[in-house]
Design a protein around this motif. Structure first.
Motif, short mmCIF file in Angstrom:
data_model
loop_
_atom_site.label_atom_id
_atom_site.label_comp_id
_atom_site.label_asym_id
_atom_site.label_seq_id
_atom_site.Cartn_x
_atom_site.Cartn_y
_atom_site.Cartn_z
N UNK A 191 -5.71 3.79 6.47
CA UNK A 191 -5.88 2.56 5.70
C UNK A 191 -5.03 1.43 6.27
N UNK A 192 -3.76 1.73 6.56
CA UNK A 192 -2.86 0.68 7.04
C UNK A 192 -3.31 0.16 8.41
N UNK A 193 -3.72 1.10 9.26
CA UNK A 193 -4.15 0.68 10.59
C UNK A 193 -5.42 -0.16 10.50
N UNK A 194 -6.34 0.20 9.61
CA UNK A 194 -7.55 -0.61 9.44
C UNK A 194 -7.18 -2.02 9.02
N UNK A 195 -6.24 -2.13 8.06
CA UNK A 195 -5.83 -3.47 7.62
C UNK A 195 -5.27 -4.26 8.79
N UNK A 196 -4.45 -3.59 9.58
CA UNK A 196 -3.83 -4.27 10.70
C UNK A 196 -4.89 -4.75 11.70
N UNK A 197 -5.86 -3.88 12.01
CA UNK A 197 -6.92 -4.28 12.95
C UNK A 197 -7.74 -5.43 12.39
N UNK A 198 -8.06 -5.31 11.10
CA UNK A 198 -8.88 -6.36 10.51
C UNK A 198 -8.16 -7.70 10.56
N UNK A 199 -6.85 -7.66 10.32
CA UNK A 199 -6.12 -8.93 10.33
C UNK A 199 -6.11 -9.54 11.72
N UNK A 200 -6.01 -8.68 12.75
CA UNK A 200 -6.02 -9.23 14.11
C UNK A 200 -7.37 -9.85 14.44
N UNK A 201 -8.43 -9.15 13.97
CA UNK A 201 -9.78 -9.66 14.16
C UNK A 201 -9.95 -11.01 13.47
N UNK A 202 -9.41 -11.09 12.25
CA UNK A 202 -9.51 -12.32 11.46
C UNK A 202 -8.79 -13.47 12.15
N UNK A 220 0.84 -1.20 0.00
CA UNK A 220 0.00 0.00 0.00
C UNK A 220 0.88 1.25 0.00
N UNK A 221 1.93 1.22 0.78
CA UNK A 221 2.79 2.39 0.86
C UNK A 221 3.74 2.49 -0.33
N UNK A 222 4.10 1.31 -0.86
CA UNK A 222 5.00 1.32 -2.03
C UNK A 222 4.33 1.90 -3.27
N UNK A 223 2.99 1.97 -3.25
CA UNK A 223 2.33 2.52 -4.44
C UNK A 223 2.80 3.93 -4.73
#
Lengths: 259, 365
Positions: free
Chosen positions: B344-355, B299-302
């Motif tokens: 965006x990155x933090x949301x991804x991180x939270x979602x992955x922990x939830x998953x 995401x950041x490399x974009x």
């Protein structure tokens, strides 16, 4: 050797031959693990294989469903010869159930899903039918109430019973047991052995690698003693335990029976 | 015979539970910990007030130009006046509803997929993977059904960032899985191809990949054949990320005990079914942190697409800060860009922990 060797018993009963191992050799690299193994198993026979660790007994039964590949000799299971042919291997694996020392249940699936998986995907059974069968076998091993749980939530003995039920769901013609009680707490060994005795009474063809000599005495038709990759001795349980022929067998028996 | 009376369950001591217990355990458990707690509190006291006063209390929020920014704090007017450009890049203003539909549809689809009780999950999932990208592309690019054509060079801002990131993630995951399986294959040729592919793409910097895709590739193509620049960037990013993904997944595959492979084989499951039903579900679950890590990095490399002249969010912001009308407000611009990336990155991180939590089945070994 006395006249009533197991092989003569085999020829008397006219049951079909289920497994035939003929001059089987196997090497791990330079290490010769199986040396000229010859074994014929007829339908309904219950065979216990024992021997010290590293004697090749596990490797021997793992060759029967090709978890290990033999390099020389012939293995014919249920009329199909094991070669490199994947079709043959999968055909044999469908008919041969295996129970492992460490259960090897699928931790991401529930007990019921563990049992119904292979009937659904390998036998192409409708899901509902497969789950009905799975429940029947879970009842047989006396844990239907655990069907919705995950393997990680069960005790060792319960997991091993699920593993047996999972194999039975494929209605196998042969069951292989690779030290099924070695990883269990003493309290749980009996519940697993009870299931195995029940299976034996129903006439399942069974090969068990085990150190449970009580089980061998009551259930086996034949006990095979292996050491150094060879079959040292092969006899009916009564003679095997009361009158072992080879010195190596005597030593082994004295070590495991009198501790 | 002695009868054993079980010892009754007693409540734990009051100082070990509740807020007091938490404070004692975490902040004041030892002299060193107490000193660190006090030091951290002092640093916060030093740092937080100025930041809050700059970003919120003394900030200017409303106005039309830099004249409005005179209170000494942050000038959010700059962000407000350029907000649309940061979101859409140079996408024609009259056509921006198309972007809204595409991104709105994506958001709705993803939210529905995250709702556990949603009944048509499989169908929606299949649509989002197969149907949605085609619809989205059609809508964004136009040229059919009377939609005005919008060249990809006009796409930009956060829209472009999201397009590259999402396409990169969605395409690199399956490719990475195949590469990881291939690298562990028993077939020497398949294995060799996968190893060479992975090591090649992992060995070159992404900037080089992007640069080559836009400068070198046309040299090798016959005259007149012209790939879209964005498409080339997407392919480059996907192949690059797939190599990383493959290694992450390979780590997961190696962590699965041999017994699982044997049990699957012993039941008569063939290679693909063993992998698909038994091994991959477990391996992928194990490496969710690694996969999301790769996604976040991607995401950041974009932002690197600036090298081939595509303007993503960061580069749109950067361009805006060079606008003579808004000189001197680059801090606000970069803070804004950083905040958007962080969300965006933090949301991804939270979602992955939830998953991870949801997929945990009580198996600890």
């Amino acid at each position: 050797m006395p006249n009533d060797t197991p092989l003569s018993v085999v020829t008397e009963t006219k049951e079909p031959v289920m497994i035939e191992m003929d001059g089987v050799h196997k090497w791990y690299g330079q290490f010769h693990v199986l040396k000229d193994l010859n074994l014929t198993v007829t339908k309904g026979e219950r065979i216990v294989i024992c021997g010290p660790s590293g004697s090749g007994k596990s490797t021997a039964i793992r060759c029967i469903n090709r978890l290990e590949e033999h390099q020389q000799g012939r293995i014919v299971v249920d009329g199909v010869e094991l070669t490199g042919d994947v079709k043959h291997i999968e055909q044999i694996r469908r008919e041969v159930g295996m129970v492992f020392q460490h259960f090897n249940l699928f931790p991401h699936l529930t007990v019921l899903e563990n049992c119904a998986l292979a009937p659904i995907w390998v036998r192409k059974m409708p899901r509902r039918e497969a789950e009905d069968i799975a429940m029947q076998y879970l009842e047989r091993v006396k844990i239907p109430e655990q069907a919705k749980k995950y393997p990680g939530q069960l005790s060792g003995g319960q997991q091993q019973r699920v593993a047996i039920a999972r194999s039975l769901c494929m209605s196998p013609k042969i069951m292989l047991f690779d030290e099924p009680t070695s990883a269990l707490d003493p309290e749980m060994i009996k519940e697993v052995l009870d299931v195995m005795v029940g299976l034996a009474e129903e006439g399942m063809t069974m090969l068990c690698v085990t150190h449970e000599m009580g089980f061998a005495k009551t259930v086996a038709n034949r006990v095979i003693f292996m050491d150094g990759g060879e079959i040292i001795e092969e006899n009916n349980p009564h003679d095997f335990f009361t009158n072992p022929q080879s010195e190596r067998t005597q030593l082994f028996l004295s070590q495991i029976l009198h501790h | 015979m002695m009868t054993h009376t079980p010892h009754p369950d007693l409540p734990p001591p009051i100082t070990s539970v509740g807020a007091v217990g938490w404070l004692r355990r975490n902040l004041f458990s030892s002299p060193l910990n107490t000193a660190l707690t006090v030091l951290a509190a002092y640093l916060l006291y030093l740092l937080l007030p100025p930041i809050i006063s700059w970003a919120f209390l003394n900030a200017d929020w409303v106005g039309d130009d830099r004249e409005a920014c005179n209170s000494g704090g942050a000038c959010w007017v700059f962000i407000r006046s350029r907000f649309d450009q940061f979101m859409y890049g140079f996408y024609p203003e009259a056509q921006r509803w198309r972007v809204n539909i595409v991104l709105g549809g994506l958001a709705i689809g993803m939210v529905l997929l995250m709702i556990r009780m949603f009944p048509y999950k499989n169908w929606l999932g299949a649509f989002m993977l197969l149907g949605y990208p085609i619809l989205a592309l059609t809508l964004l690019a136009g040229g059919v059904f009377g939609l005005e054509t919008v060249e990809t060079s006009q796409w930009g801002g956060l829209t472009l960032t999201l397009i590259i990131a999402i396409v990169g993630c969605v395409a690199s995951l399956p490719l990475g899985i195949l590469l990881a399986l291939g690298r562990r294959s028993e077939m020497p040729i398949v294995r060799a191809i996968c190893v060479v592919f992975i090591e090649f793409w992992r060995g070159v910097p992404l900037i080089t990949v992007l640069f080559m895709s836009s400068v070198m590739l046309p040299l090798f193509l016959p005259e007149g054949v012209n790939f879209d620049k964005l498409l080339r960037a997407l392919i480059g990013v996907t192949l690059f990320e797939a190599a990383y993904m493959a290694e992450v997944i390979r780590g997961g595959l190696q962590a699965i005990p041999k017994g699982q492979y044997e049990a699957a084989a012993g039941l008569g499951l063939g290679y693909w079914r063993s992998m698909g039903l038994i091994i991959l579900p477990q391996a992928l679950k194990l490496v969710i942190p690694g996969i999301v890590n790769t996604f976040i990095a991607l995401f950041k490399d974009t932002t690197l697409v600036i090298i081939i002249g595509l303007l993503d969010l960061l580069n749109t912001v950067h361009n805006a800060t060079t606008d003579p009308n808004w000189l001197g407000y680059s801090i606000e611009g970069y803070v804004f860009a950083a905040a958007v990336f962080w969300i965006f990155c933090f949301s991804m991180s939270r979602y992955s922990q939830n998953l991870e939590q949801r997929l945990h089945t009580g198996h600890r070994r």
